[in-house]
Write a protein that holds these residues in place. Structure first.
Motif: not given
Ligand code: AP5
Length: 217
Positions: A57-72, A173-180
């Motif tokens: 399943t997906l890691v919560p958005d807030d954790l991911i957004v913080e992590m990827m913002s730093k990397a970007i 999970t992909y079909y439900e949350q990522t294909r959109p």
């Protein structure tokens, strides 16, 4: 170049990002790889992500957004190719918002298209090097010596989320949350669909055609 490479689990995102890095000199930013590194180092983020990743399943958005913002933010002038991010419409919106605040945007969105049967076969056959991150497939892209990394001789391992059972959850999970996310981009810009069931060299060629055109703009 700011590139987003979309696709289901096992579509070949990681495989092709490495080729894109070699040819265009951009940075490969894989949310999955960053999370696996955090886990290996036992950081608080890695510990929080572990259960979600192992369940597919997906890691919560807030954790991911913080992590990827730093990397970007730390990415070089040459740009980057995003692999595994954004993975929800909310992540895509936050990314667009953050880039537009700097007058930037994504230059190219490509979408690897694979069938579910191919996904299952690719993921269950994947093996990777825990030391250098090189990715192999027991049949399609085997190492020179079975079970051992070509680059550093380390014993190859199977990811804990690469079992047939977890792959089914990852696909759901992909079909439900990522294909959109594909539809999100399609509503705003051109998305380049790339058939990715076939040979890796042929898939790479199709991706390079889009990237070469972008470079010449
Ligand atoms: P992540 O690591 O991103 O996994 P994924 O999206 O499921 O993608 P994979 O790494 O499995 O596949 P790939 O497309 O890179 O395929 P590869 O090139 O290796 O995410 C893992 C987990 O982290 C998620 O489940 C989630 O919990 C969490 N996470 C990550 N990002 C997140 C986010 N943004 N938000 C929330 N949670 C997040 O290829 C697969 C195999 O096929 C290899 O063996 C390869 O050799 C072979 N192969 C590739 N292409 C070909 C070809 N053309 N022909 C033959 N074989 C091929």
């Amino acid at each position: 170049m700011r590139i987003v490479l979309l696709g289901a689990p096992g579509a070949g995102k990681g495989t092709h990002c490495k080729r894109i890095v070699d040819r265009y000199g951009v940075l490969h930013l894989s949310s999955g790889d960053i999370l696996r590194r955090e886990r290996a180092q036992g950081t608080p983020l890695g510990k929080r992500a572990q259960g979600y990743m192992d369940a597919g399943t997906l890691v919560p958005d807030d954790l991911i957004v913080e992590m990827m913002s730093k990397a970007i933010k730390a990415a070089p002038e040459a740009g980057y190719v995003l692999d595994g991010f954004p993975r929800t419409v909310n992540q895509a919106e936050v990314l667009d918002q953050a880039l537009s605040e700097n007058g930037d945007g994504i230059d190219l969105v490509m979408n690897l298209q694979v069938s579910d049967d191919v996904v299952l076969e690719r993921i269950t056959g994947r093996r990777s090097c825990p030391k250098c991150g090189a990715v192999y497939h027991v049949k399609n892209m085997p190492p020179k010596k079975a079970g051992v990394c070509d680059h550093d001789g380390t014993k190859l391992v199977q990811r804990p989320d690469d079992t047939a059972e977890v792959v089914k959850n990852r696909l759901a999970t992909y079909y439900e949350q990522t294909r959109p996310v594909v539809d999100y981009y399609r509503a705003r810009r051109t998305v380049h669909d790339v058939p990715a069931d076939g040979d890796a060299d042929e898939v790479a060629q199709l991706l390079f055609e889009q990237l070469d055109a972008l470079e010449q703009e």
